[in-house]
Design a protein around this motif. Structure first.
Motif, PDB file in Angstrom:
ATOM      1  N   TYR A  33     -10.590  22.883   5.912  1.00  0.00           N
ATOM      2  CA  TYR A  33      -9.554  23.841   6.429  1.00  0.00           C
ATOM      3  C   TYR A  33      -9.772  25.189   5.760  1.00  0.00           C
ATOM      4  CZ  TYR A  33      -7.285  19.656   8.167  1.00  0.00           C
ATOM      5  OH  TYR A  33      -6.937  18.418   8.837  1.00  0.00           O
ATOM      6  N   THR A  34      -9.816  26.083   6.482  1.00  0.00           N
ATOM      7  CA  THR A  34     -10.072  27.360   5.900  1.00  0.00           C
ATOM      8  C   THR A  34      -8.655  28.395   6.312  1.00  0.00           C
ATOM      9  OG1 THR A  34     -11.500  28.523   7.911  1.00  0.00           O
ATOM     10  CG2 THR A  34     -12.519  27.316   5.595  1.00  0.00           C
ATOM     11  N   GLY A  35      -8.738  29.255   5.278  1.00  0.00           N
ATOM     12  CA  GLY A  35      -7.675  30.408   5.488  1.00  0.00           C
ATOM     13  C   GLY A  35      -7.902  31.709   4.601  1.00  0.00           C
ATOM     14  N   TYR A  36      -7.657  32.664   5.265  1.00  0.00           N
ATOM     15  CA  TYR A  36      -7.801  34.085   4.458  1.00  0.00           C
ATOM     16  C   TYR A  36      -6.404  34.654   4.320  1.00  0.00           C
ATOM     17  CZ  TYR A  36     -12.789  33.888   5.688  1.00  0.00           C
ATOM     18  OH  TYR A  36     -14.140  33.392   5.927  1.00  0.00           O
ATOM     19  N   PHE A  37      -6.263  35.063   2.841  1.00  0.00           N
ATOM     20  CA  PHE A  37      -4.930  35.533   2.705  1.00  0.00           C
ATOM     21  C   PHE A  37      -5.145  36.825   1.982  1.00  0.00           C
ATOM     22  CE2 PHE A  37      -4.696  30.975   3.451  1.00  0.00           C
ATOM     23  CZ  PHE A  37      -3.378  30.877   4.229  1.00  0.00           C
ATOM     24  N   ASP A  38      -4.349  37.731   1.999  1.00  0.00           N
ATOM     25  CA  ASP A  38      -3.819  38.933   0.934  1.00  0.00           C
ATOM     26  C   ASP A  38      -2.618  39.044   0.624  1.00  0.00           C
ATOM     27  OD1 ASP A  38      -2.762  39.831   3.359  1.00  0.00           O
ATOM     28  OD2 ASP A  38      -4.478  41.663   3.540  1.00  0.00           O
ATOM     29  N   ASP A  39      -1.720  38.037   1.047  1.00  0.00           N
ATOM     30  CA  ASP A  39      -0.244  38.289   0.827  1.00  0.00           C
ATOM     31  C   ASP A  39      -0.034  36.698   0.129  1.00  0.00           C
ATOM     32  OD1 ASP A  39       2.641  37.530   0.759  1.00  0.00           O
ATOM     33  OD2 ASP A  39       2.767  39.475   2.141  1.00  0.00           O
ATOM     34  N   VAL A  40       0.454  36.800  -1.236  1.00  0.00           N
ATOM     35  CA  VAL A  40       0.747  35.295  -1.749  1.00  0.00           C
ATOM     36  C   VAL A  40       1.898  34.699  -1.087  1.00  0.00           C
ATOM     37  CG1 VAL A  40       2.114  35.996  -3.781  1.00  0.00           C
ATOM     38  CG2 VAL A  40       0.677  33.931  -3.951  1.00  0.00           C
ATOM     39  N   ASP A  41       2.871  35.361  -0.589  1.00  0.00           N
ATOM     40  CA  ASP A  41       3.979  34.558   0.107  1.00  0.00           C
ATOM     41  C   ASP A  41       3.697  34.149   1.375  1.00  0.00           C
ATOM     42  OD1 ASP A  41       5.921  35.493  -1.720  1.00  0.00           O
ATOM     43  OD2 ASP A  41       6.134  37.487  -0.658  1.00  0.00           O
ATOM     44  N   MET A  42       2.570  34.615   2.156  1.00  0.00           N
ATOM     45  CA  MET A  42       1.840  33.866   3.153  1.00  0.00           C
ATOM     46  C   MET A  42       1.210  32.781   2.864  1.00  0.00           C
ATOM     47  SD  MET A  42       3.089  35.820   5.684  1.00  0.00           S
ATOM     48  CE  MET A  42       2.043  35.238   7.116  1.00  0.00           C
ATOM     49  N   LEU A  43       0.344  32.821   1.699  1.00  0.00           N
ATOM     50  CA  LEU A  43      -0.392  31.453   1.343  1.00  0.00           C
ATOM     51  C   LEU A  43       0.845  30.454   0.968  1.00  0.00           C
ATOM     52  CD1 LEU A  43      -2.780  30.127   0.057  1.00  0.00           C
ATOM     53  CD2 LEU A  43      -2.767  31.257  -2.033  1.00  0.00           C
ATOM     54  N   VAL A  44       1.584  30.675   0.170  1.00  0.00           N
ATOM     55  CA  VAL A  44       2.712  29.634  -0.101  1.00  0.00           C
ATOM     56  C   VAL A  44       3.101  29.070   0.963  1.00  0.00           C
ATOM     57  CG1 VAL A  44       4.828  29.296  -1.265  1.00  0.00           C
ATOM     58  CG2 VAL A  44       3.232  30.608  -2.517  1.00  0.00           C
TER      59      VAL A  44
END
Length: 185
Positions: A33-44
């Motif tokens: 599974y992959t995901g791109y993030f630049d906002d830790v709230d979105m990652l959490v």
């Protein structure tokens, strides 16, 4: 997925300040599974919604091209989508020195091997300090030690070779019969 939110937030703030883009890969049961993030709230939020609670989590350290935000897995995890390749990397944010005990695949480090990894990591730290490198980030990798030195290098053939040569030299100086300094960047 079980994780310590405070530790995750701390790690992201150290590794990717100022909302830098990063990729998270979760490998579980031969699925990626992959995901791109630049906002830790979105990652959490994405990790809290992730249903499989077992797997290995990987994190990109290098500077990614912001065009990766246009991929379908921006701010969420998707199974089997394309992930970061060398062409997606704009630059090197870190020189990662990876110290792992030498063992067969699928076998975790013993306490003695991990202690030896820590000793070799300290030797590398002292050597790099004597060369004028700034204080690195240090982390337990699961089976060994990671030492992360901040660098600011563009992704070029010359800089890729520079990183490789540095890791090869560190491996020549510090690898022994128990612990290997990984020379692959």
């Amino acid at each position: 997925m079980q994780f310590n939110e405070n530790e995750l937030r701390k790690a992201i703030s150290l590794l990717k300040p100022n909302h830098q883009l990063y990729e998270i890969r979760i490998m579980c049961k031969k699925k990626v599974y992959t995901g791109y993030f630049d906002d830790v709230d979105m990652l959490v939020d994405a990790l809290n919604r992730f249903e499989d609670n077992q797997g290995n989590v990987y994190f990109t350290l290098n500077e990614l091209n912001t065009a990766c935000k246009s991929r379908s897995q921006y701010n969420r995890f998707i199974l089997g989508e394309s992930s970061t390749t060398d062409k997606d990397v704009d630059g090197y944010d870190f020189l990662m020195v990876d110290l792992d005990p030498i063992r067969i695949t699928g076998v975790s480090s013993s306490d003695e091997e991990l202690e030896h990894s820590k000793k070799i990591a300290n030797d590398v730290y002292q050597f790099m300090d004597s060369l004028g490198f700034e204080k690195p980030l240090r982390a337990y990798s699961g089976n060994g030690i990671h030492i992360l030195y901040r660098v600011n290098l563009s992704n070029s053939k010359e800089n890729t070779a520079l990183i490789k040569n540095c890791l090869t030299a560190l491996s020549m100086f510090f690898s022994d019969d128990v612990v290997k300094v990984d020379s692959v960047n």
